[in-house]
Motif scaffolding. Structure first.
Motif: not given
Length: 206
Positions: A60-70, A93-100
């Motif tokens: 889900g977090l991976h999808s979030l990074t693809e669906m929405f911009s930082t 905070i969990a979302w940040t781990k999936k970002t570049t």
């Protein structure tokens, strides 16, 4: 001379401890921590069960990074942290781990949370200008505001470090006209909270 200074410091700390014991500060904090622990525990257990039986959070977090911009996610977080902090920061905070750039984005989150708290402080001050709200607080919540006024700095610390909405404590700080410099100083502990939670959550999120 040094010994005298140490004795004076110990005396001040003892008096401060006696003051907070007498005024009921420790009881006040204890009760609110108990109230915060239960919902926090429910959220953690709920997330674990949700991740195991219903939906994989990592996906889900991976999808979030693809669906929405930082920028979009950071904007949503900033709005939440400025208006009562209703969305748990742990999700972001969990979302940040999936970002570049996880560390950089974690720093951005901490900074936005800090700024959001300051905005909430000014909202609290502005709310007092509304006569009906001011009358309600002075009559219906006089006791709560009195306690908050006694321990304004400690409440900011609690809000910055513990699983209590930082925005709400800063809002209360504005309502009791707690000095802005205290909010700016104690609010810096918000960065420590994000660093600690980030280190823990990054071990869970792959």
């Amino acid at each position: 001379m040094k010994r005298t200074t140490k004795v004076q410091k110990k005396s001040k700390l003892k008096l401060l401890h006696q003051y907070y014991s007498y005024t009921g500060f420790y009881t006040f904090i204890g009760k609110n921590l108990k109230k915060a622990i239960l919902p926090f525990s429910i959220i953690v257990v709920g997330l674990l069960l949700f991740n195991k039986f219903i939906f994989n959070i990592n996906e889900g977090l991976h999808s979030l990074t693809e669906m929405f911009s930082t920028l979009g996610v950071l904007t949503l977080f900033f709005i939440s942290e400025s208006l009562l902090g209703l969305i748990p920061p742990e999700i972001f905070i969990a979302w940040t781990k999936k970002t570049t750039e996880p560390i950089l984005n974690l720093v951005f989150l901490a900074t936005l949370s800090y700024i959001g708290g300051i905005i909430s402080y000014f909202i609290g001050k502005a709310v007092l200008r509304i006569k009906s709200v001011k009358n309600y607080l002075e009559i219906k919540m006089a006791k709560q505001l009195k306690n908050t006024a006694k321990w304004g700095g400690f409440l900011i610390v609690v809000g910055a470090l513990l699983p209590v909405p930082f925005s709400m404590t800063c809002l209360a700080g504005g309502m009791i006209k707690y000095p802005l410099r205290g909010v700016l100083l104690f609010g810096l502990l918000r960065f420590a909270r994000f660093a600690i939670y980030g280190a823990a959550i990054f071990q869970v999120v792959s």
